[in-house]
Scaffold this active site. Structure first.
Site, PDB file in Angstrom:
ATOM      1  N   VAL B  98       9.489 -91.216 -44.171  1.00  0.00           N
ATOM      2  CA  VAL B  98      10.128 -90.960 -43.126  1.00  0.00           C
ATOM      3  C   VAL B  98      10.885 -89.693 -43.045  1.00  0.00           C
ATOM      4  O   VAL B  98      11.215 -88.872 -42.188  1.00  0.00           O
ATOM      5  CB  VAL B  98      11.038 -92.011 -42.407  1.00  0.00           C
ATOM      6  CG1 VAL B  98      10.379 -93.403 -42.208  1.00  0.00           C
ATOM      7  CG2 VAL B  98      12.092 -92.480 -43.291  1.00  0.00           C
ATOM      8  N   LYS B  99      11.262 -89.134 -44.349  1.00  0.00           N
ATOM      9  CA  LYS B  99      11.974 -88.138 -44.748  1.00  0.00           C
ATOM     10  C   LYS B  99      13.056 -87.861 -43.899  1.00  0.00           C
ATOM     11  O   LYS B  99      13.290 -86.423 -43.390  1.00  0.00           O
ATOM     12  CB  LYS B  99      10.879 -86.758 -44.700  1.00  0.00           C
ATOM     13  CG  LYS B  99       9.723 -86.943 -45.893  1.00  0.00           C
ATOM     14  CD  LYS B  99       9.004 -85.528 -45.985  1.00  0.00           C
ATOM     15  CE  LYS B  99       8.074 -85.731 -46.966  1.00  0.00           C
ATOM     16  NZ  LYS B  99       7.073 -86.690 -46.757  1.00  0.00           N
ATOM     17  N   ARG B 100      13.961 -88.680 -43.256  1.00  0.00           N
ATOM     18  CA  ARG B 100      14.892 -88.412 -42.521  1.00  0.00           C
ATOM     19  C   ARG B 100      16.009 -87.938 -43.276  1.00  0.00           C
ATOM     20  O   ARG B 100      16.185 -87.919 -44.366  1.00  0.00           O
ATOM     21  CB  ARG B 100      15.508 -89.764 -41.792  1.00  0.00           C
ATOM     22  CG  ARG B 100      14.390 -90.608 -41.098  1.00  0.00           C
ATOM     23  CD  ARG B 100      13.800 -89.850 -39.980  1.00  0.00           C
ATOM     24  NE  ARG B 100      13.025 -90.621 -38.699  1.00  0.00           N
ATOM     25  CZ  ARG B 100      11.990 -90.401 -38.767  1.00  0.00           C
ATOM     26  NH1 ARG B 100      11.025 -89.710 -39.369  1.00  0.00           N
ATOM     27  NH2 ARG B 100      11.315 -90.983 -37.676  1.00  0.00           N
TER      28      ARG B 100
END
Lengths: 294, 294
Positions: B98-100
């Site tokens: 998700v690379k949030r």
């Protein structure tokens, strides 16, 4: 091509709007208790429908943050899409605060996903220039807006952003130079690029320095209010025409009441009005101070 | 607390599994044409249901990338949640790609949103240590896994990650040191931290150096296959017990066929089997080579 995001913002400001943006960060425990709805996602939508007209009466833009919608699962994600639609239908510019950042076809998928609902987006720069390409292309070809995270308002931002490079420049300053370069492909009628930057309000001296490094970037400035930044601290973002900045306030507007208040609609409207008036005053003082336009 | 993500991974590897992960990046135009479903989201789910048992027969983990689901709107987001559930029900560990990255209560909302469906997550470090706090807390308290982006496999990664700091260290190396520090609160039975790092396979020399800077981090390694990295290039991630790395392949497995192929199910199973066997061979050679455990 119809007018770009940046141009529509310029037009609103030229017509007297404050360069103000209201953040929509709906936490279920901070919603009014008297809202209808079977679940949190429905209650958020009822809240958005109630407040959007009162926001639109005073400011030109909103910045919904997708995290609070994702926290409610797919029903929340559906409410996110509806929130963007309701805001646009009310004539508001929608800055989707999604802070995405990935590479290749994944970046393309994110750009496709989020420009469908938003006029402009926030993105993270850690993966570099090619990770922003699908977003930059849509800025150039479709007049979309982009705000690249440069300098954030949180205490831990120093971990990477404040690292000093040989010569004394920080990583954030180097990213600012890159933003200036990424924006070269586009220009609004007002002379601004479609590629802007997120720069927190909590560090006024840095704001001025970063403005100098990316003179054509619109600066999206969070951190006013609950995070400790003051509206006065944003002055350096603006040029002599009152253009160049978009100041965001979130909790100070949509969480300006206790959940059991009965007059929350009026208080939201009043908070938006005050925010816009305060910001207009700061920008006007700046114009009289004679800051040069880029 | 039940076994942590990292411990469950260690147990699978000790029992003979390859340290392999299959990326689920479903592009509608790359799905088999003979799938049922009224729309793209339904077709993706039919695909996931068909391939998950064939993946689970050969590898211990999957890494669905949420961007491809978001690109289909809320129906896609619902399919994302179902994909994670189907994979977990089949006994797979789920790394949500998700690379949030955001701050304060927003970071908390992202952690809440995505650990609901995933055993481990990817996150971006640009906003610094405090932005990761809600994720680090869940690693410590709930045994979740985290992979912080350190060095990515794309050409433009150099923009920030390769910047040299005084003394010669790069930004990516400084982030690696931070990952080592962020992981100090947790330890698996095998001696690894619950806080790992994403390090691309396309730069083997850097992989070895970064391994040295964060000896207790599990390295999630994308970039094998379509992006040009070779499985052999991942050897430095592993210790003498074959632990310390999780190598991901995406397109080489779930896009290993033309959309009109009729035998796509068998080909996916065969691609997963070959990937696992190749990786097991590389790790075994490394063990015989006598690399020291961390």
């Amino acid at each position: 091509m119809s007018d770009s995001f940046v141009e529509r913002l310029e037009q609103r400001i030229a017509a007297g709007a404050a360069p103000a943006c209201v953040g929509i960060d709906p936490r279920p425990d901070r919603l009014p208790v008297d809202l209808p709805g079977a679940d949190a996602a429905e209650r958020i939508l009822a809240f958005v429908e109630a407040v959007v007209p009162r926001i639109a009466a005073h400011v030109p833009a909103v910045k919904p943050n997708i995290a609070f919608f994702e926290a409610l699962g797919w029903q929340g994600y559906r409410a996110w899409e509806a929130t963007c639609r309701i805001a646009r239908d009310a004539g508001l510019l929608v800055v989707g605060d999604v802070k995405r950042g990935d590479i290749g076809s994944t970046a393309e998928a994110y750009a496709e996903a989020h420009y469908r609902h938003c006029d402009a987006l926030t993105v993270s720069p850690y993966l570099g220039g090619d990770s922003l390409r699908p977003f930059l292309d849509r800025c150039r070809d479709e007049g979309r807006g982009l705000f690249v995270l440069v300098r954030t308002s949180n205490p831990g931002a120093d971990t990477i952003q404040s690292l000093a490079l040989p010569g004394g420049e920080t990583v954030a300053e180097r990213v600012a130079r890159a933003v200036d370069r990424w924006g070269e492909e586009t220009s609004s009628t007002g002379g601004f690029s479609h590629v802007g930057a997120v720069v927190g309000a909590t560090r006024p001296a840095e704001l001025a320095r970063l403005r100098g490094l990316m003179p054509r970037a619109v600066l999206l400035i969070p951190g006013v209010g609950a995070q400790g930044g003051r509206i006065e601290d944003c002055a350096a973002a603006f040029d002599g025409r009152g253009l160049g900045g978009l100041v965001n306030q979130s909790r100070g507007i949509l969480q300006c009441f206790e959940p059991d208040a009965s007059d929350w609609r009026e208080r939201v409207g009043e908070a938006a009005r005050t925010f816009a008036a305060d910001l207009r005053r700061v920008v006007a003082a700046n114009v009289q101070g004679g800051t040069v336009s880029p």
